[in-house]
Design a protein around this motif. Structure first.
Motif, mmCIF file in Angstrom:
data_model
loop_
_atom_site.group_PDB
_atom_site.id
_atom_site.type_symbol
_atom_site.label_atom_id
_atom_site.label_comp_id
_atom_site.label_asym_id
_atom_site.label_seq_id
_atom_site.Cartn_x
_atom_site.Cartn_y
_atom_site.Cartn_z
ATOM 1 N N SER A 133 61.954 -131.376 6.891
ATOM 2 C CA SER A 133 63.364 -132.470 6.592
ATOM 3 C C SER A 133 62.260 -133.377 7.720
ATOM 4 O O SER A 133 62.632 -133.136 8.548
ATOM 5 C CB SER A 133 64.831 -132.291 6.313
ATOM 6 N N CYS A 135 63.754 -138.689 8.339
ATOM 7 C CA CYS A 135 64.637 -139.612 7.990
ATOM 8 C C CYS A 135 62.893 -140.252 7.293
ATOM 9 O O CYS A 135 62.060 -139.955 7.707
ATOM 10 C CB CYS A 135 65.036 -139.632 8.508
ATOM 11 N N MET A 141 66.837 -138.809 3.334
ATOM 12 C CA MET A 141 66.586 -137.545 3.860
ATOM 13 C C MET A 141 64.916 -136.739 3.100
ATOM 14 O O MET A 141 65.703 -136.773 1.838
ATOM 15 C CB MET A 141 67.483 -136.686 4.086
ATOM 16 N N LYS A 142 63.956 -136.818 3.538
ATOM 17 C CA LYS A 142 63.391 -136.097 2.526
ATOM 18 C C LYS A 142 63.272 -134.639 2.837
ATOM 19 O O LYS A 142 62.766 -134.525 4.300
ATOM 20 C CB LYS A 142 61.816 -136.688 2.184
ATOM 21 N N VAL A 143 63.663 -133.678 1.604
ATOM 22 C CA VAL A 143 63.224 -132.334 2.533
ATOM 23 C C VAL A 143 62.083 -131.154 1.530
ATOM 24 O O VAL A 143 61.734 -132.104 0.171
ATOM 25 C CB VAL A 143 64.844 -131.862 2.281
ATOM 26 N N SER A 144 60.852 -130.853 1.749
ATOM 27 C CA SER A 144 59.960 -130.575 1.051
ATOM 28 C C SER A 144 59.776 -128.859 1.112
ATOM 29 O O SER A 144 60.425 -127.691 2.799
ATOM 30 C CB SER A 144 58.562 -130.498 1.951
ATOM 31 N N CYS A 145 59.499 -128.312 0.449
ATOM 32 C CA CYS A 145 59.391 -126.217 0.251
ATOM 33 C C CYS A 145 58.133 -126.115 0.520
ATOM 34 O O CYS A 145 57.379 -126.659 -0.728
ATOM 35 C CB CYS A 145 61.062 -125.842 -0.968
ATOM 36 N N TRP A 157 67.164 -126.187 -6.128
ATOM 37 C CA TRP A 157 67.598 -126.343 -4.796
ATOM 38 C C TRP A 157 69.323 -126.610 -4.705
ATOM 39 O O TRP A 157 69.971 -126.174 -6.306
ATOM 40 C CB TRP A 157 67.296 -127.806 -3.998
ATOM 41 N N SER A 178 59.900 -130.700 -3.355
ATOM 42 C CA SER A 178 60.658 -131.133 -2.774
ATOM 43 C C SER A 178 61.489 -133.019 -3.245
ATOM 44 O O SER A 178 61.479 -133.042 -4.188
ATOM 45 C CB SER A 178 59.571 -132.513 -1.893
ATOM 46 N N THR A 180 64.511 -135.893 -2.242
ATOM 47 C CA THR A 180 64.938 -136.787 -1.433
ATOM 48 C C THR A 180 66.343 -136.783 -1.427
ATOM 49 O O THR A 180 66.884 -137.664 -2.835
ATOM 50 C CB THR A 180 64.314 -138.435 -1.846
ATOM 51 N N ILE A 206 70.634 -129.484 7.209
ATOM 52 C CA ILE A 206 70.646 -130.691 6.852
ATOM 53 C C ILE A 206 71.969 -131.907 8.205
ATOM 54 O O ILE A 206 73.027 -131.722 7.308
ATOM 55 C CB ILE A 206 69.848 -131.050 5.858
#
Length: 374
Positions: A133, A135, A141-145, A157, A178, A180, A206
């Motif tokens: 994750s 900012c 907040m960008k979260v990638s998997c 998610w 991913s 946002t 988060i």
């Protein structure tokens, strides 16, 4: 080359023990098997009453039997067929096992009584998942998997065990690798990576990026935007702060409203209680009392010091005392003792002694030294 070989060994290690089940009794069934693992196929209810049956992979016969007897099993080193329940178990699956399989059943006259097909696809299972994750510039907040291994991975998610809503997401698609999140969102986010043969999840706490929503009127200009709270210089002169939830924004003119999601905003104008306007009269009264006590103390100290200086010393009174020092000198007779030279002879040596005179005394005198004192 060594890296590719190591990855293959790792995937095979992860796949070992993975098992899938598929019901192939319906014509056209789609089945999936894990690479390196096991697939359990339900081909029929039971083969004990079937006079003859055969399973082909495309045009090659894999399994041939009649009643309770298995005549042919071309992959018997890694498969087992149980006639009593019609289950065909294939182990150590490889990519070459992906194909279309046809099951044909014949009656006692050798006539075809039924024919069904199934499609078997072999997939590599997901081995591990990583969640990252960060900012963005406006507080999103960008979260990638990401995942290792796994053919045709799919993503889902959740936030705190529930599905994310559109009010919490900027990106509408929740099935991408991913997402946002909006500025106010925080909590435990979980990413699930799965395909038809495996599923792996990863969770991460988060925390929002510290942005607050400003809605105020400054110099006649309406300001509405997200700002970083620690560096905020907008709309800080007002002492009225409104904290609301979600998108409920209340405007009070000329006061300033700062909308913050799931956080409390403390206005910079707040200070200690003794600096508030309500406490000024109390502080003034306390200071006045201190000044009065100080003046009284100084006056008492000066009075005591003056009285001490005017007090007569011990042994003295108000009468004048005259001191007299009298010395008497008694007249003595002048004696002049004249002596001639007295010679003393000791042996051959002679010593002469000089005559000794006494100091003449004066007349009888009286001396008086008079001193006046108080």
């Amino acid at each position: 080359m060594e890296a590719v070989f190591g990855l293959l060994v790792m995937l095979l290690g992860v796949s070992h023990g993975v098992e899938t089940h598929c019901d192939g009794r319906q014509d056209g069934s789609q089945c999936y098997g894990p690479l390196g693992g096991t697939v359990v196929l339900q081909l029929m209810d039971g083969a004990s009453q079937k006079h003859r049956y055969e399973l082909k992979k495309e045009s090659m016969i894999i399994l041939l039997g009649k009643l309770n007897e298995i005549i042919t099993n071309s992959i018997k080193d890694r498969s087992v067929f149980t006639p009593s329940n019609g289950i065909f178990r294939i182990n150590k699956l490889s990519r070459t096992d992906s194909s279309e399989y046809t099951l044909s059943i014949f009656d006692s006259n050798g006539m075809l009584s039924s024919k069904k097909t199934l499609h078997l696809s072999i997939q590599a299972p997901v081995s591990s998942v990583l969640v990252v994750s960060g900012c963005l510039s406006q507080g999103e907040m960008k979260v990638s998997c990401s995942s290792e291994g796994g053919d045709s991975p799919q993503y889902s998610w959740t936030l705190g065990g529930r599905a994310l809503t559109d009010a919490e997401l900027y990106s509408a698609n929740k099935e991408e690798n991913s997402i946002t999140l909006k500025q106010h969102v925080s909590g435990r986010v979980a990413c699930k990576v799965w395909n038809h043969v495996s599923s792996v999840s990863k969770e991460e706490d988060i925390i929002n990026c510290g942005f607050i929503y400003i809605n105020c009127i400054s110099n006649g200009t309406n300001i509405t935007q997200w700002v970083f709270a620690a560096n905020n210089t907008l709309c800080i002169q007002s002492t009225t702060v409104t904290v609301v939830k979600e998108t409920d924004i209340v405007s009070l003119t000329p006061s300033i409203n700062i909308t913050s999601f799931n956080e409390t905003v403390t206005p910079s104008s707040d200070g200690p209680w003794y600096l508030s306007t309500d406490a000024l009269p109390i502080m003034a009264g306390v200071l006045s009392a201190l000044v009065i006590f100080l003046v009284v103390g100084v006056a008492v100290t000066c009075a005591l010091k003056k009285k001490k200086n005017n007090k007569p010393k011990e042994g003295e009174d108000d009468q004048e005392v005259t001191y007299a020092n009298v010395r008497m000198v008694q007249r003595q007779q002048r004696q002049v003792e004249q002596r001639g030279k007295v010679e003393v002879e000791y042996g051959q040596d002679k010593f002469s002694e000089r005559p000794r005179q006494t100091q003449p005394a004066g007349e009888d005198c009286l001396y008086a030294n008079v001193r006046k004192g108080r």
